[in-house]
Write a protein that holds these residues in place. Structure first.
Motif, PDB file in Angstrom:
ATOM      1  N   GLY A 418       0.795  -1.217   0.000  1.00  0.00           N
ATOM      2  CA  GLY A 418       0.000   0.000   0.000  1.00  0.00           C
ATOM      3  C   GLY A 418       0.824   1.261   0.000  1.00  0.00           C
ATOM      4  N   ASP A 419       2.117   1.175   0.330  1.00  0.00           N
ATOM      5  CA  ASP A 419       2.972   2.366   0.356  1.00  0.00           C
ATOM      6  C   ASP A 419       3.220   2.877  -1.065  1.00  0.00           C
ATOM      7  OD1 ASP A 419       3.133   2.174   3.057  1.00  0.00           O
ATOM      8  OD2 ASP A 419       5.242   1.606   3.153  1.00  0.00           O
ATOM      9  N   TYR A 420       3.363   4.201  -1.156  1.00  0.00           N
ATOM     10  CA  TYR A 420       3.785   4.820  -2.411  1.00  0.00           C
ATOM     11  C   TYR A 420       5.272   5.123  -2.319  1.00  0.00           C
ATOM     12  CZ  TYR A 420      -0.939   5.555  -4.214  1.00  0.00           C
ATOM     13  OH  TYR A 420      -2.195   5.370  -4.718  1.00  0.00           O
ATOM     14  N   LEU A 421       6.017   4.813  -3.379  1.00  0.00           N
ATOM     15  CA  LEU A 421       7.427   5.157  -3.429  1.00  0.00           C
ATOM     16  C   LEU A 421       7.817   5.447  -4.877  1.00  0.00           C
ATOM     17  CD1 LEU A 421       8.465   2.236  -4.531  1.00  0.00           C
ATOM     18  CD2 LEU A 421       8.568   1.673  -2.122  1.00  0.00           C
ATOM     19  N   TRP A 422       8.972   6.049  -5.041  1.00  0.00           N
ATOM     20  CA  TRP A 422       9.444   6.379  -6.385  1.00  0.00           C
ATOM     21  C   TRP A 422      10.033   5.145  -7.049  1.00  0.00           C
ATOM     22  CZ3 TRP A 422       8.137  10.564  -8.924  1.00  0.00           C
ATOM     23  CH2 TRP A 422       7.748  11.701  -8.204  1.00  0.00           C
ATOM     24  N   CYS A 423       9.658   4.927  -8.283  1.00  0.00           N
ATOM     25  CA  CYS A 423      10.184   3.802  -9.071  1.00  0.00           C
ATOM     26  C   CYS A 423      10.899   4.391 -10.284  1.00  0.00           C
ATOM     27  CB  CYS A 423       9.046   2.882  -9.508  1.00  0.00           C
ATOM     28  SG  CYS A 423       9.593   1.487 -10.497  1.00  0.00           S
ATOM     29  N   ILE A 424      12.237   4.215 -10.316  1.00  0.00           N
ATOM     30  CA  ILE A 424      13.042   4.771 -11.398  1.00  0.00           C
ATOM     31  C   ILE A 424      13.748   3.613 -12.100  1.00  0.00           C
ATOM     32  CG2 ILE A 424      14.883   6.392 -11.988  1.00  0.00           C
ATOM     33  CD1 ILE A 424      14.256   7.792  -9.285  1.00  0.00           C
ATOM     34  N   LEU A 425      13.208   3.249 -13.256  1.00  0.00           N
ATOM     35  CA  LEU A 425      13.748   2.123 -14.028  1.00  0.00           C
ATOM     36  C   LEU A 425      14.174   2.661 -15.396  1.00  0.00           C
ATOM     37  CD1 LEU A 425      11.081  -0.614 -13.186  1.00  0.00           C
ATOM     38  CD2 LEU A 425      13.233  -0.153 -12.022  1.00  0.00           C
ATOM     39  N   ASP A 426      15.441   3.053 -15.512  1.00  0.00           N
ATOM     40  CA  ASP A 426      15.931   3.662 -16.744  1.00  0.00           C
ATOM     41  C   ASP A 426      15.687   2.817 -17.986  1.00  0.00           C
ATOM     42  OD1 ASP A 426      16.765   5.726 -15.151  1.00  0.00           O
ATOM     43  OD2 ASP A 426      18.801   4.967 -14.938  1.00  0.00           O
ATOM     44  N   PRO A 427      15.910   1.491 -17.952  1.00  0.00           N
ATOM     45  CA  PRO A 427      15.703   0.709 -19.186  1.00  0.00           C
ATOM     46  C   PRO A 427      14.270   0.772 -19.702  1.00  0.00           C
ATOM     47  CG  PRO A 427      16.945  -0.554 -17.563  1.00  0.00           C
ATOM     48  CD  PRO A 427      16.436   0.654 -16.856  1.00  0.00           C
ATOM     49  N   PHE A 428      13.305   0.985 -18.810  1.00  0.00           N
ATOM     50  CA  PHE A 428      11.897   1.028 -19.217  1.00  0.00           C
ATOM     51  C   PHE A 428      11.385   2.461 -19.362  1.00  0.00           C
ATOM     52  CE2 PHE A 428      11.375  -3.196 -16.775  1.00  0.00           C
ATOM     53  CZ  PHE A 428      11.799  -3.903 -17.885  1.00  0.00           C
ATOM     54  N   ASP A 429      12.276   3.458 -19.182  1.00  0.00           N
ATOM     55  CA  ASP A 429      11.892   4.860 -19.269  1.00  0.00           C
ATOM     56  C   ASP A 429      10.749   5.172 -18.291  1.00  0.00           C
ATOM     57  OD1 ASP A 429      11.991   7.479 -20.149  1.00  0.00           O
ATOM     58  OD2 ASP A 429      10.542   7.149 -21.754  1.00  0.00           O
ATOM     59  N   ILE A 430      10.892   4.670 -17.065  1.00  0.00           N
ATOM     60  CA  ILE A 430       9.866   4.866 -16.037  1.00  0.00           C
ATOM     61  C   ILE A 430      10.462   5.662 -14.886  1.00  0.00           C
ATOM     62  CG2 ILE A 430       8.506   3.686 -14.260  1.00  0.00           C
ATOM     63  CD1 ILE A 430       8.029   1.463 -16.302  1.00  0.00           C
ATOM     64  N   ASP A 431       9.810   6.759 -14.539  1.00  0.00           N
ATOM     65  CA  ASP A 431      10.214   7.592 -13.404  1.00  0.00           C
ATOM     66  C   ASP A 431       8.942   8.171 -12.793  1.00  0.00           C
ATOM     67  OD1 ASP A 431      11.242   9.316 -11.577  1.00  0.00           O
ATOM     68  OD2 ASP A 431      12.607  10.342 -12.936  1.00  0.00           O
ATOM     69  N   VAL A 432       8.279   7.362 -11.957  1.00  0.00           N
ATOM     70  CA  VAL A 432       6.991   7.762 -11.406  1.00  0.00           C
ATOM     71  C   VAL A 432       6.895   7.343  -9.945  1.00  0.00           C
ATOM     72  CG1 VAL A 432       5.735   7.615 -13.595  1.00  0.00           C
ATOM     73  CG2 VAL A 432       5.899   5.603 -12.143  1.00  0.00           C
ATOM     74  N   ARG A 433       6.012   8.010  -9.226  1.00  0.00           N
ATOM     75  CA  ARG A 433       5.652   7.545  -7.892  1.00  0.00           C
ATOM     76  C   ARG A 433       4.533   6.523  -8.060  1.00  0.00           C
ATOM     77  NH1 ARG A 433       5.021  12.098  -3.819  1.00  0.00           N
ATOM     78  NH2 ARG A 433       6.913  11.380  -2.782  1.00  0.00           N
ATOM     79  N   ILE A 434       4.747   5.363  -7.503  1.00  0.00           N
ATOM     80  CA  ILE A 434       3.838   4.242  -7.762  1.00  0.00           C
ATOM     81  C   ILE A 434       3.598   3.487  -6.471  1.00  0.00           C
ATOM     82  CG2 ILE A 434       5.654   2.605  -8.353  1.00  0.00           C
ATOM     83  CD1 ILE A 434       3.887   1.649 -10.671  1.00  0.00           C
ATOM     84  N   ARG A 435       2.556   2.697  -6.443  1.00  0.00           N
ATOM     85  CA  ARG A 435       2.133   2.043  -5.217  1.00  0.00           C
ATOM     86  C   ARG A 435       2.573   0.578  -5.183  1.00  0.00           C
ATOM     87  NH1 ARG A 435      -3.942   1.196  -2.844  1.00  0.00           N
ATOM     88  NH2 ARG A 435      -3.417   1.462  -0.650  1.00  0.00           N
ATOM     89  N   VAL A 436       2.977   0.122  -4.012  1.00  0.00           N
ATOM     90  CA  VAL A 436       3.297  -1.292  -3.805  1.00  0.00           C
ATOM     91  C   VAL A 436       1.979  -2.019  -3.530  1.00  0.00           C
ATOM     92  CG1 VAL A 436       4.543  -2.964  -2.395  1.00  0.00           C
ATOM     93  CG2 VAL A 436       5.563  -0.738  -2.863  1.00  0.00           C
ATOM     94  N   VAL A 437       1.554  -2.852  -4.452  1.00  0.00           N
ATOM     95  CA  VAL A 437       0.271  -3.536  -4.301  1.00  0.00           C
ATOM     96  C   VAL A 437       0.422  -4.982  -3.854  1.00  0.00           C
ATOM     97  CG1 VAL A 437      -0.918  -2.057  -5.953  1.00  0.00           C
ATOM     98  CG2 VAL A 437       0.208  -4.143  -6.750  1.00  0.00           C
ATOM     99  N   ASP A 438       1.637  -5.507  -3.928  1.00  0.00           N
ATOM    100  CA  ASP A 438       1.839  -6.901  -3.543  1.00  0.00           C
ATOM    101  C   ASP A 438       3.297  -7.074  -3.114  1.00  0.00           C
ATOM    102  OD1 ASP A 438       0.449  -9.844  -4.148  1.00  0.00           O
ATOM    103  OD2 ASP A 438       2.629  -9.871  -4.255  1.00  0.00           O
ATOM    104  N   ILE A 439       3.491  -7.767  -1.985  1.00  0.00           N
ATOM    105  CA  ILE A 439       4.844  -8.076  -1.526  1.00  0.00           C
ATOM    106  C   ILE A 439       4.929  -9.577  -1.259  1.00  0.00           C
ATOM    107  CG2 ILE A 439       6.585  -7.710   0.264  1.00  0.00           C
ATOM    108  CD1 ILE A 439       5.446  -4.972   0.767  1.00  0.00           C
ATOM    109  N   GLU A 440       5.943 -10.182  -1.820  1.00  0.00           N
ATOM    110  CA  GLU A 440       6.237 -11.586  -1.549  1.00  0.00           C
ATOM    111  C   GLU A 440       7.559 -11.645  -0.792  1.00  0.00           C
ATOM    112  OE1 GLU A 440       5.487 -14.812  -4.566  1.00  0.00           O
ATOM    113  OE2 GLU A 440       7.679 -14.885  -4.501  1.00  0.00           O
ATOM    114  N   ASP A 441       7.509 -12.175   0.467  1.00  0.00           N
ATOM    115  CA  ASP A 441       8.750 -12.288   1.234  1.00  0.00           C
ATOM    116  C   ASP A 441       8.901 -13.715   1.754  1.00  0.00           C
ATOM    117  OD1 ASP A 441       6.930 -12.417   3.306  1.00  0.00           O
ATOM    118  OD2 ASP A 441       7.498 -10.506   4.185  1.00  0.00           O
ATOM    119  N   TYR A 442       9.990 -13.971   2.485  1.00  0.00           N
ATOM    120  CA  TYR A 442      10.394 -15.342   2.771  1.00  0.00           C
ATOM    121  C   TYR A 442      10.823 -15.480   4.233  1.00  0.00           C
ATOM    122  CZ  TYR A 442      10.679 -14.607  -2.219  1.00  0.00           C
ATOM    123  OH  TYR A 442      10.390 -14.237  -3.508  1.00  0.00           O
ATOM    124  N   GLU A 443      10.959 -16.746   4.646  1.00  0.00           N
ATOM    125  CA  GLU A 443      11.370 -17.011   6.031  1.00  0.00           C
ATOM    126  C   GLU A 443      12.793 -16.532   6.283  1.00  0.00           C
ATOM    127  OE1 GLU A 443      13.567 -20.006   3.934  1.00  0.00           O
ATOM    128  OE2 GLU A 443      11.524 -19.237   3.674  1.00  0.00           O
TER     129      GLU A 443
END
Length: 619
Positions: A418-443
């Motif tokens: 649900g957090d919003y953070l900046w996503c800067i992915l030069d190869p995809f020409d993406i520089d936007v504030r975007i929301r984390v909608v899903d997190i997969e983590d591990y033991e």
């Protein structure tokens, strides 16, 4: 290592070992699940035996219900593969039920308290930007989970989350932060998925339904026959009757009718008997000498042929001019088509507003029709069309999935769904504030979690602007008539390269030099090479510490493989003069021309689309 243990239905607990856990937390429907594998060994044999459907797994302090447990052999040992949902779903779906229903207007808290009644969960509510009141009809008679999943996203336009004891409701779960996920720094292996499943280019909508159900048909007719005494009234030279009980008759096909006559200060009453079952009475009294008047007699009848008998009933008790016994009222019966017929509303006529909207993307993808949008709020076409423009999903959805690394160092260890953070992915020409909608983590807490970032939606206007710019860029380097790359794009002097084959380059020969690069834009070198160069460390003695391998013709390194090949074309002879292998350049240009020719058809189509967009009337 996050702790995992099994809890039996009777409440006994056993720790587990030799396990892996993948936890998935999503904003959508607040889902939270774990997938677990456990190997049987001597130390966990007792706990292993308690892993069964509907028993519990307690992981990282939260309880999950085992819904599926599959056992397989691994060599001489056993292994269980387990799927478990958060206990919240069992508690809300299977252990509680709301049997009553409510109707009316309520606050969000009143509706949420109603939905959570008897569940044992405490409500934590943030009303910021939520509606103050919500109208519901027959809300209830379902399990609390179903009520919550209907109420929060659909009626409150909000989101919910939960713990073992609380249900949290707000306009949006999560925080707006300035944290960054940046390619090459704390992001590995990003992937981009483009989805046009929901893309639509045309939508039709309807507004509020009219209260009336019929309208004038344009058909009018005269009366068919009359009985009783009718005379020409000298003052108006019109047919009139003073005789109580005088009648006239007609029939019509439709849903109602109006009646044209004269209203005047000695007017009386007409009684209309429709099909012998329904009567309507009108008065022609009006405090004037005589004036044309249209009386709407009947509307909303069954759509069929009706027979009508109209009878003069005499005085209107509300007419002060005909109170005395010596004053007789009269009514006029005019010639011509004095009966106007109503018909049933059909199709779009039943709405106060109807509108359609077609996205500019229809010129590329064709007409893709969205479901109709009925909305009772709108009574005019302009407002409804603006609503359709906002409603239509004329977007291409791009979702990003990536693995975060160096989280603690980059202050990302506390990123939550649900957090919003900046996503800067030069190869995809993406520089936007975007929301984390899903997190997969591990033991294993040292293993980087996988973030799925909320969908980036590119609107039709943005996509069309990009296509137009692309077409202009192509025009600057490609001559469609000659089907060749323009010489000015390669050599401003337009020098024929054959004239200098095998010769030293003359001083007047010049080359087009690209703009300087930066971390996000290619130039004289690629943006990727620019980042590498900026990461070179130079000590105080001027010595460069380089950990980047040199490039080759096949592998990128300190510079790209492509740039390495270009530089190899340029040579310096023993006298220090620059010599260019023009044969190599010729071959390169030949390949470029061949590639461009193959793309000409695509470029032509693109030019046609842009022309159509800029001059829609030409179609």
């Amino acid at each position: 290592m996050r702790e995992l243990y099994v809890k039996s239905l009777s409440g006994e607990e056993w720790p587990l070992s030799l396990y892996t856990v993948t936890r998935n937390c999503s904003v959508e429907n607040a889902s939270r699940t774990i997938k677990v594998t456990v190997l049987q060994e001597e130390h966990n044999k007792q706990g292993y035996s308690q892993i069964q459907n509907k028993a519990y797994l307690v992981y990282d302090g939260e309880t999950y219900v085992i819904e599926n447990a599959n056992e397989v052999t691994v060599g001489k040992r056993l292994k269980k593969n387990i799927s478990a949902d958060h206990i919240f779903y069992q508690n809300m779906k299977l252990r509680s039920r709301i049997y009553e229903t409510i109707t009316g207007t309520f606050t969000p808290k009143e509706l949420l308290d109603f939905s959570l009644k008897g569940t044992g969960y405490t409500l934590v509510l943030d009303t910021t930007d939520l509606p103050a009141k919500v109208e519901v009809e027959n809300f209830g008679n379902n399990n609390p989970l179903a009520l919550l999943q209907d109420l929060v996203p659909n009626k409150l336009k909000g989101e919910f989350d939960y713990t073992n004891t609380e249900v949290i409701v707000a306009k949006q779960i999560g925080r707006v932060t300035d944290k960054q996920l940046r390619y090459g720094f704390n992001v590995n292996s990003p992937s981009k998925e483009i989805d046009t499943t929901n893309l639509r280019t045309h939508i039709r909508g309807t507004g509020k339904v009219k209260e009336e159900t019929d309208t004038l048909s344009g058909i009018s007719l005269p009366y068919a026959s009359r009985t009783g005494k009718y005379e020409i009234e000298p003052g108006q030279n019109k047919l009139a009757t003073w005789e109580v009980g005088a009648t006239f008759k007609f029939s019509f096909t439709g849903t109602g009718f109006s009646f044209d006559t004269l209203a005047h200060f000695l007017g009386g009453e007409w009684e209309f008997s429709i099909d012998g079952t329904e009567t309507k009475t009108i008065s022609t009294y009006k405090d004037v000498v005589a004036a044309p008047q249209i009386y709407e007699v009947a509307r909303g009848l069954e759509d069929k042929t009706h027979s009508v008998v109209v009878t003069f009933k005499g005085k209107d008790s509300n007419n002060p001019n005909t109170k005395g016994d010596d004053v007789k009222p009269h009514n006029y019966l005019l010639d011509g088509n004095i009966i106007k017929v109503y018909r049933k509303l059909v199709g779009d006529e039943i709405y106060m507003a109807v509108a359609e909207y077609t996205s500019p993307l229809a010129s590329i993808y064709g007409i893709l029709i969205a479901d109709p949008e009925p909305d009772e709020r709108f009574t005019d076409e302009a407002s409804l069309k603006n609503h359709l423009k906002e409603t239509l999903t004329d977007t291409i959805e791009i979702s990003i999935k990536l693995t975060g690394v160096q989280l603690a160092e980059m202050d990302l260890s506390d990123v939550r769904k649900g957090d919003y953070l900046w996503c800067i992915l030069d190869p995809f020409d993406i520089d936007v504030r975007i929301r984390v909608v899903d997190i997969e983590d591990y033991e294993d807490e040292n293993k980087s979690p996988v973030f799925t970032l909320g969908t980036i939606k590119k609107k039709a206007s943005t996509i069309m602007a990009t296509l137009q710019q692309a077409a202009k860029n192509v025009e600057t380097i490609y001559d469609p008539n000659k089907k060749k790359v323009k010489s000015t794009a390669i050599n401003p002097s337009e020098l024929d390269i054959k004239d200098f084959k095998g010769q030293v380059l003359p001083k007047q020969l010049s080359f087009s030099i690209p703009e300087l690069a930066n971390s996000t834009k290619d130039g004289l070198i690629s943006a990727q090479d620019y980042v590498k160069l900026t990461n070179l460390n130079v000590d105080e003695d001027g010595n460069a510490n380089v950990n980047i391998p040199l490039a080759t013709a096949l592998n990128s390194g300190l510079m790209s493989a492509e740039l390495f090949q270009k530089l190899n074309i340029i040579q310096v002879d023993q006298n220090g003069r620059v010599v260019v292998d023009l044969t190599a350049i010729e071959q390169t240009l030949q390949k470029l021309e061949e590639t461009t020719a193959e793309q000409q058809e695509q470029i032509t189509q693109l030019n046609e689309r842009v022309t159509l967009l800029e001059n829609p009337s030409s179609s």
